[in-house]
Design an enzyme around this catalytic site. Structure first.
Site, PDB file in Angstrom:
ATOM      1  N   THR A   1       6.089 104.554  83.208  1.00  0.00           N
ATOM      2  CA  THR A   1       5.758 103.472  82.567  1.00  0.00           C
ATOM      3  C   THR A   1       5.312 102.365  83.391  1.00  0.00           C
ATOM      4  O   THR A   1       4.898 102.659  84.616  1.00  0.00           O
ATOM      5  CB  THR A   1       6.991 102.515  81.753  1.00  0.00           C
ATOM      6  OG1 THR A   1       6.576 101.641  80.965  1.00  0.00           O
ATOM      7  CG2 THR A   1       8.177 102.173  82.663  1.00  0.00           C
TER       8      THR A   1
ATOM      9  N   LYS B   1       1.250 104.363  85.000  1.00  0.00           N
ATOM     10  CA  LYS B   1       0.651 105.014  84.450  1.00  0.00           C
ATOM     11  C   LYS B   1      -0.821 105.796  84.615  1.00  0.00           C
ATOM     12  O   LYS B   1      -1.048 106.691  84.527  1.00  0.00           O
ATOM     13  CB  LYS B   1       0.266 104.563  82.862  1.00  0.00           C
ATOM     14  CG  LYS B   1       1.738 104.472  82.047  1.00  0.00           C
ATOM     15  CD  LYS B   1       1.440 103.776  80.696  1.00  0.00           C
ATOM     16  CE  LYS B   1       2.839 103.829  79.763  1.00  0.00           C
ATOM     17  NZ  LYS B   1       2.812 103.361  78.567  1.00  0.00           N
TER      18      LYS B   1
ATOM     19  N   ASN C   1       1.744 109.030  80.480  1.00  0.00           N
ATOM     20  CA  ASN C   1       3.218 108.649  80.343  1.00  0.00           C
ATOM     21  C   ASN C   1       4.266 109.604  80.302  1.00  0.00           C
ATOM     22  O   ASN C   1       5.374 109.312  80.118  1.00  0.00           O
ATOM     23  CB  ASN C   1       3.370 107.689  79.175  1.00  0.00           C
ATOM     24  CG  ASN C   1       3.496 108.464  77.729  1.00  0.00           C
ATOM     25  OD1 ASN C   1       3.245 109.727  77.833  1.00  0.00           O
ATOM     26  ND2 ASN C   1       3.999 107.954  76.973  1.00  0.00           N
TER      27      ASN C   1
ATOM     28  N   GLY D   1      -6.031  94.665  69.643  1.00  0.00           N
ATOM     29  CA  GLY D   1      -5.627  94.964  71.313  1.00  0.00           C
ATOM     30  C   GLY D   1      -6.390  96.088  72.045  1.00  0.00           C
ATOM     31  O   GLY D   1      -7.037  96.954  71.094  1.00  0.00           O
TER      32      GLY D   1
HETATM   33  N1  LIG Z   1       6.479 101.320  70.349  1.00  0.00           N
HETATM   34  C1  LIG Z   1       5.998 102.112  71.730  1.00  0.00           C
HETATM   35  O1  LIG Z   1       6.455 103.190  71.984  1.00  0.00           O
HETATM   36  C2  LIG Z   1       5.337 101.475  72.483  1.00  0.00           C
HETATM   37  C3  LIG Z   1       4.611 102.092  73.570  1.00  0.00           C
HETATM   38  C4  LIG Z   1       3.736 101.607  74.585  1.00  0.00           C
HETATM   39  C5  LIG Z   1       3.678 100.250  74.425  1.00  0.00           C
HETATM   40  N2  LIG Z   1       4.170  99.739  73.482  1.00  0.00           N
HETATM   41  C6  LIG Z   1       4.090  98.031  73.411  1.00  0.00           C
HETATM   42  O2  LIG Z   1       3.024  97.903  73.270  1.00  0.00           O
HETATM   43  C7  LIG Z   1       2.460  96.383  73.544  1.00  0.00           C
HETATM   44  C8  LIG Z   1       1.306  96.540  74.581  1.00  0.00           C
HETATM   45  O3  LIG Z   1       1.389  97.286  75.966  1.00  0.00           O
HETATM   46  P1  LIG Z   1       0.284  97.553  76.667  1.00  0.00           P
HETATM   47  O4  LIG Z   1       0.616  98.558  77.551  1.00  0.00           O
HETATM   48  O5  LIG Z   1      -1.070  97.978  75.785  1.00  0.00           O
HETATM   49  O6  LIG Z   1      -0.176  96.256  77.334  1.00  0.00           O
HETATM   50  P2  LIG Z   1      -1.359  95.982  78.212  1.00  0.00           P
HETATM   51  O7  LIG Z   1      -1.936  97.033  78.507  1.00  0.00           O
HETATM   52  O8  LIG Z   1      -0.945  94.660  78.999  1.00  0.00           O
HETATM   53  O9  LIG Z   1      -2.455  95.114  77.131  1.00  0.00           O
HETATM   54  C9  LIG Z   1      -1.694  93.966  76.061  1.00  0.00           C
HETATM   55  C10 LIG Z   1      -2.698  93.848  74.934  1.00  0.00           C
HETATM   56  O10 LIG Z   1      -2.209  92.693  74.150  1.00  0.00           O
HETATM   57  C11 LIG Z   1      -3.055  91.468  74.227  1.00  0.00           C
HETATM   58  N3  LIG Z   1      -2.631  90.334  74.229  1.00  0.00           N
HETATM   59  C12 LIG Z   1      -1.482  90.030  74.822  1.00  0.00           C
HETATM   60  N4  LIG Z   1      -1.265  88.711  74.751  1.00  0.00           N
HETATM   61  C13 LIG Z   1      -2.311  88.333  73.777  1.00  0.00           C
HETATM   62  C14 LIG Z   1      -2.336  87.114  72.928  1.00  0.00           C
HETATM   63  N5  LIG Z   1      -1.294  85.919  73.135  1.00  0.00           N
HETATM   64  N6  LIG Z   1      -3.165  86.933  72.159  1.00  0.00           N
HETATM   65  C15 LIG Z   1      -4.089  88.048  71.996  1.00  0.00           C
HETATM   66  N7  LIG Z   1      -3.998  89.002  72.505  1.00  0.00           N
HETATM   67  C16 LIG Z   1      -3.067  89.419  73.402  1.00  0.00           C
HETATM   68  C17 LIG Z   1      -4.227  91.912  75.461  1.00  0.00           C
HETATM   69  O11 LIG Z   1      -5.449  91.335  75.335  1.00  0.00           O
HETATM   70  P3  LIG Z   1      -6.412  90.954  76.657  1.00  0.00           P
HETATM   71  O12 LIG Z   1      -6.921  92.245  77.000  1.00  0.00           O
HETATM   72  O13 LIG Z   1      -7.327  89.802  76.044  1.00  0.00           O
HETATM   73  O14 LIG Z   1      -5.406  90.539  77.561  1.00  0.00           O
HETATM   74  C18 LIG Z   1      -4.230  93.391  75.481  1.00  0.00           C
HETATM   75  O15 LIG Z   1      -5.099  93.855  74.433  1.00  0.00           O
HETATM   76  C19 LIG Z   1       3.716  96.205  74.492  1.00  0.00           C
HETATM   77  O16 LIG Z   1       4.382  95.006  73.983  1.00  0.00           O
HETATM   78  C20 LIG Z   1       4.679  97.125  74.650  1.00  0.00           C
HETATM   79  O17 LIG Z   1       5.871  97.175  74.576  1.00  0.00           O
HETATM   80  C21 LIG Z   1       4.953 100.344  72.445  1.00  0.00           C
END
Ligand SMILES: NC(=O)c1ccc[n+]([C@@H]2O[C@H](COP(=O)([O-])OP(=O)(O)OC[C@H]3O[C@@H](n4cnc5c(N)ncnc54)[C@H](OP(=O)(O)O)[C@@H]3O)[C@@H](O)[C@H]2O)c1
Length: 285
Positions: free
Chosen positions: A69, A73, A94, A132
């Site tokens: 994680t 990754k 992952n 996203g």
């Molecule tokens: N359920 C599951 O199995 C699982 C698995 C993996 C991840 N997740 C969840 O997925 C989420 C994202 O993870 P990630 O690894 O993709 O993170 P990441 O690579 O940091 O990407 C975060 C994304 O959210 C956007 N974002 C964050 N805050 C924002 C805001 N206030 N307004 C608009 N856009 C915003 C970012 O936009 P920018 O590009 O503009 O910064 C980016 O697109 C996490 O909360 C994680 O817990 C869940």
């Protein structure tokens, strides 16, 4: 005859930093107990500067595999012996699987999401909006495209990452992908079948936050999914339920990516309901 005693468990686990709040161990070990597998899943905090040594240690100790994680990754790839198809397209791993002594990097995040969605609807030919463009959106976009989605529209706060993901999908898969700058509340077009929040908006403790979507544009024929596992019932999920949409919460993706990881490591398909129940217990829902 006395039962043969074996005190050596098979080992898998998680490398990340921070990891203390990651609940994967709870659901994986619940599956191991349920299926009488003498395996252990260890949650290990690994600093980025120690990742190479940690992978060497995993080889030396004969781990059967491990999850990666944040922040490992992408960085883990150079320490592995090969990649599965979607991990190669995404450029992120992952789940590492020890296949005959070779550490192969897979990506189960998007596959878990696809399983959760396929439990509700056929993905082929579907028109999908993804909010996203980070790691989760990338994994979900690539797997949805491989599963036969026809159109994927990416919305993201920063346009660079959003454009990059749309380009990746167009060049590496057959889907018709485009990036739309995310300004104000997005009105979801009526011909969209599936809407996915793949941002971190709504994650604990920011539980009242919701992605900028015109809730009035959500229609009962749409499936609405959220990747946020904690809390599973985000405001976005609640809004979608009020609009009559079918919904998939973040536990659906989390559990199903775990199911695929356990299949890769053990060859056994674990009971997803047992794993979800274990998570619901720790989250008190
Ligand atoms: N359920 C599951 O199995 C699982 C698995 C993996 C991840 N997740 C969840 O997925 C989420 C994202 O993870 P990630 O690894 O993709 O993170 P990441 O690579 O940091 O990407 C975060 C994304 O959210 C956007 N974002 C964050 N805050 C924002 C805001 N206030 N307004 C608009 N856009 C915003 C970012 O936009 P920018 O590009 O503009 O910064 C980016 O697109 C996490 O909360 C994680 O817990 C869940």
């Amino acid at each position: 005859m006395a039962k043969e005693l074996n005190f050596k468990q098979e080992l898998v686990g998680l490398f990340g930093k921070p990891v203390a709040e990651n609940p994967t161990q709870v659901m994986v070990e619940a599956a191991f107990r349920h299926h009488h597998l003498d395996w252990r899943y260890l949650t290990m905090e690994v600093d980025p500067s120690d990742l190479g040594d940690a992978v060497k240690g995993a080889r030396a100790m004969g781990l059967r595999g491990f999850n990666c994680t944040i922040p490992h990754k992408v960085a883990v790839i150079k320490h592995l012996d090969g990649l599965g198809e979607s991990a190669e397209v995404m450029g992120a791993v992952n789940c590492v699987v020890n296949r005959g002594g070779r550490f192969i990097g897979e990506n189960t995040d998007g596959k878990g999401f696809v399983t959760a969605l396929e439990n509700i609807t056929d993905i082929r030919g579907k028109r999908i909006v993804i909010f996203g463009a980070g790691g989760a959106a990338r994994a979900i976009g690539v797997e949805l495209a491989i599963a036969g989605a026809s159109v994927i529209t990416i919305l993201n706060r920063s346009s660079g990452r959003g454009e990059e993901l749309a380009e990746l999908l167009n060049t590496r898969t057959d889907v018709d992908a485009s990036f739309v700058p995310w300004k104000g509340d997005f009105a979801v077009p009526g011909n969209i079948d599936v809407v996915v929040n793949a941002t971190s908006i709504g994650l604990y403790p920011d539980v009242d936050a919701r992605p900028a979507v015109d809730v009035g544009s959500l229609r009962p024929n749409m499936v609405v999914a959220d990747v946020i596992p904690n809390p599973p019932e985000t405001r976005f999920i609640q809004d979608a339920q009020s609009a009559g949409c079918r919904v998939i919460d973040g536990l659906g993706m989390l559990v199903n990516q775990g199911v695929i990881g356990i299949e890769y490591w053990t060859g056994i398909t674990p009971d997803a309901a047992v794993m979800r129940h274990a998570l619901e217990e720790v989250f008190g829902i």
